[in-house]
Design a protein around this motif. Structure first.
Motif, PDB file in Angstrom:
ATOM      1  N   THR A 123       0.841  -1.189   0.000  1.00 58.21           N
ATOM      2  CA  THR A 123       0.000   0.000   0.000  1.00 58.21           C
ATOM      3  C   THR A 123       0.879   1.243   0.000  1.00 58.21           C
ATOM      4  O   THR A 123       1.755   1.391   0.853  1.00 58.21           O
ATOM      5  N   TRP A 124       0.642   2.113  -0.975  1.00 61.91           N
ATOM      6  CA  TRP A 124       1.440   3.323  -1.169  1.00 61.91           C
ATOM      7  C   TRP A 124       0.605   4.550  -0.800  1.00 61.91           C
ATOM      8  O   TRP A 124      -0.567   4.657  -1.201  1.00 61.91           O
ATOM      9  N   LYS A 125       1.203   5.474  -0.060  1.00 63.80           N
ATOM     10  CA  LYS A 125       0.509   6.707   0.306  1.00 63.80           C
ATOM     11  C   LYS A 125       1.436   7.891   0.086  1.00 63.80           C
ATOM     12  O   LYS A 125       2.617   7.843   0.433  1.00 63.80           O
ATOM     13  N   GLY A 126       0.877   8.949  -0.496  1.00 63.79           N
ATOM     14  CA  GLY A 126       1.664  10.146  -0.754  1.00 63.79           C
ATOM     15  C   GLY A 126       0.771  11.205  -1.364  1.00 63.79           C
ATOM     16  O   GLY A 126      -0.393  11.342  -0.989  1.00 63.79           O
ATOM     17  N   SER A 127       1.310  11.945  -2.327  1.00 67.53           N
ATOM     18  CA  SER A 127       0.524  12.961  -3.023  1.00 67.53           C
ATOM     19  C   SER A 127       0.878  12.918  -4.500  1.00 67.53           C
ATOM     20  O   SER A 127       1.976  12.495  -4.881  1.00 67.53           O
ATOM     21  N   PHE A 128      -0.065  13.340  -5.331  1.00 67.70           N
ATOM     22  CA  PHE A 128       0.168  13.396  -6.765  1.00 67.70           C
ATOM     23  C   PHE A 128      -0.643  14.549  -7.334  1.00 67.70           C
ATOM     24  O   PHE A 128      -1.854  14.643  -7.101  1.00 67.70           O
ATOM     25  N   MET A 129       0.031  15.455  -8.033  1.00 63.95           N
ATOM     26  CA  MET A 129      -0.605  16.645  -8.599  1.00 63.95           C
ATOM     27  C   MET A 129      -1.339  17.444  -7.518  1.00 63.95           C
ATOM     28  O   MET A 129      -2.433  17.967  -7.732  1.00 63.95           O
ATOM     29  N   PRO A 170      -4.053  14.074  -2.378  1.00 65.70           N
ATOM     30  CA  PRO A 170      -3.658  12.858  -1.661  1.00 65.70           C
ATOM     31  C   PRO A 170      -3.740  11.654  -2.585  1.00 65.70           C
ATOM     32  O   PRO A 170      -4.678  11.527  -3.385  1.00 65.70           O
ATOM     33  N   PHE A 171      -2.742  10.780  -2.482  1.00 65.47           N
ATOM     34  CA  PHE A 171      -2.699   9.591  -3.337  1.00 65.47           C
ATOM     35  C   PHE A 171      -2.602   8.339  -2.483  1.00 65.47           C
ATOM     36  O   PHE A 171      -1.875   8.298  -1.494  1.00 65.47           O
ATOM     37  N   GLU A 172      -3.359   7.321  -2.872  1.00 62.75           N
ATOM     38  CA  GLU A 172      -3.224   6.000  -2.255  1.00 62.75           C
ATOM     39  C   GLU A 172      -3.380   4.939  -3.332  1.00 62.75           C
ATOM     40  O   GLU A 172      -4.308   4.984  -4.142  1.00 62.75           O
ATOM     41  N   GLY A 173      -2.448   4.002  -3.364  1.00 62.43           N
ATOM     42  CA  GLY A 173      -2.514   2.896  -4.311  1.00 62.43           C
ATOM     43  C   GLY A 173      -2.212   1.595  -3.610  1.00 62.43           C
ATOM     44  O   GLY A 173      -1.499   1.573  -2.596  1.00 62.43           O
ATOM     45  N   ARG A 174      -2.762   0.518  -4.140  1.00 60.05           N
ATOM     46  CA  ARG A 174      -2.531  -0.794  -3.532  1.00 60.05           C
ATOM     47  C   ARG A 174      -2.297  -1.836  -4.615  1.00 60.05           C
ATOM     48  O   ARG A 174      -3.036  -1.920  -5.596  1.00 60.05           O
ATOM     49  N   GLY A 175      -1.239  -2.621  -4.440  1.00 64.24           N
ATOM     50  CA  GLY A 175      -0.915  -3.662  -5.396  1.00 64.24           C
ATOM     51  C   GLY A 175      -0.785  -5.011  -4.714  1.00 64.24           C
ATOM     52  O   GLY A 175      -0.507  -5.098  -3.515  1.00 64.24           O
ATOM     53  N   ASN A 201      -6.624   5.554  -6.016  1.00 65.26           N
ATOM     54  CA  ASN A 201      -7.733   6.503  -5.913  1.00 65.26           C
ATOM     55  C   ASN A 201      -7.725   7.542  -7.032  1.00 65.26           C
ATOM     56  O   ASN A 201      -8.468   8.518  -6.975  1.00 65.26           O
ATOM     57  N   MET A 202      -6.908   7.313  -8.069  1.00 64.94           N
ATOM     58  CA  MET A 202      -6.903   8.187  -9.234  1.00 64.94           C
ATOM     59  C   MET A 202      -7.700   7.576 -10.396  1.00 64.94           C
ATOM     60  O   MET A 202      -7.632   8.052 -11.518  1.00 64.94           O
ATOM     61  N   GLY A 203      -8.412   6.504 -10.134  1.00 66.52           N
ATOM     62  CA  GLY A 203      -9.207   5.851 -11.173  1.00 66.52           C
ATOM     63  C   GLY A 203     -10.164   4.853 -10.546  1.00 66.52           C
ATOM     64  O   GLY A 203     -10.261   4.748  -9.315  1.00 66.52           O
ATOM     65  N   THR A 204     -10.867   4.123 -11.396  1.00 66.99           N
ATOM     66  CA  THR A 204     -11.835   3.132 -10.911  1.00 66.99           C
ATOM     67  C   THR A 204     -11.594   1.754 -11.516  1.00 66.99           C
ATOM     68  O   THR A 204     -12.386   0.831 -11.292  1.00 66.99           O
TER      69      THR A 204
END
Length: 199
Positions: A95-101, A104-109, A127-130
């Motif tokens: 799980t990645w947390k940070g910021s983008f543009m 707040p950004f969160e991604g999970r792989g 959280n930048m797409g569905t």
């Protein structure tokens, strides 16, 4: 697909739980049963590829550079990543947390190695797409450089395009993930680079 996968899992468990069936079969069938059991156990158990993926488990910091267009200066950001092993070491979830543009950004792989298909597999959501991105890949013998490819939907064109990720392990405490996709001219261009360091 989920129903078939669940049914296949139940079949594997049933075979593993009933080794006595081989005693009830004629001798010529017992060898077949033993071979089937051996193949099934190889398919379901974690091995060396999974152990290599396990080095991602733990807590990390990362820096990120993203290029909106070739030749343009990258946008830079930073954040943290936490990864842990799932299901007896068969998978690693990160799980990645940070910021983008500025947001707040969160991604999970989730990464793994498919023993039957003999390839590395990965899925990604953020959280930048569905959508859910699926990738498959291969690694060199030392599992220091792994290359994945997968299809994603371009939100600007509404069309599907192919992305490539190259993960390079500098050592067990440092790795780099470079992502490539089609540029404005259709040729492959570097779009993002993440450099991660274990805390």
């Amino acid at each position: 697909m989920k129903v078939r996968t669940f049914a296949a899992t139940l079949s594997l468990l049933a075979l593993a739980a009933m080794p006595a069936l081989a005693q009830d079969k004629p001798k010529e069938d017992a060898g077949m049963h033993n071979a089937e059991m051996e193949a099934m156990m190889k398919a379901i158990g974690p091995g060396e590829p999974q152990k290599k993926l396990a080095r991602m488990a733990g807590d990390w910091t990362f820096t990120n550079r993203a290029w909106m267009a070739p030749g343009q200066p990258p946008m830079e950001s930073s954040g943290t990543m936490h990864a842990e092993l799932l299901m007896g070491g068969r998978y690693v979830e990160h799980t990645w947390k940070g910021s983008f543009m500025g947001m707040p950004f969160e991604g999970r792989g989730t990464d793994g190695y498919d023993n039957v298909a003999k390839q590395y597999v990965s899925s990604w959501v953020d959280n930048m797409g569905t959508g859910i991105m699926h990738e498959t890949g291969s690694c060199d013998d030392a599992v220091k450089v792994c290359t994945y490819t997968g299809d994603v939907w371009d939100p600007m064109s509404g069309k599907k395009s192919t992305m490539k990720s190259v993960i390079t392990w500098i050592d067990d405490n440092n790795f780099k993930n470079e992502m490539y996709g089609p540029g404005p001219d259709g040729k492959e261009a570097k779009m993002m680079e993440i450099v991660a360091k274990r805390k």
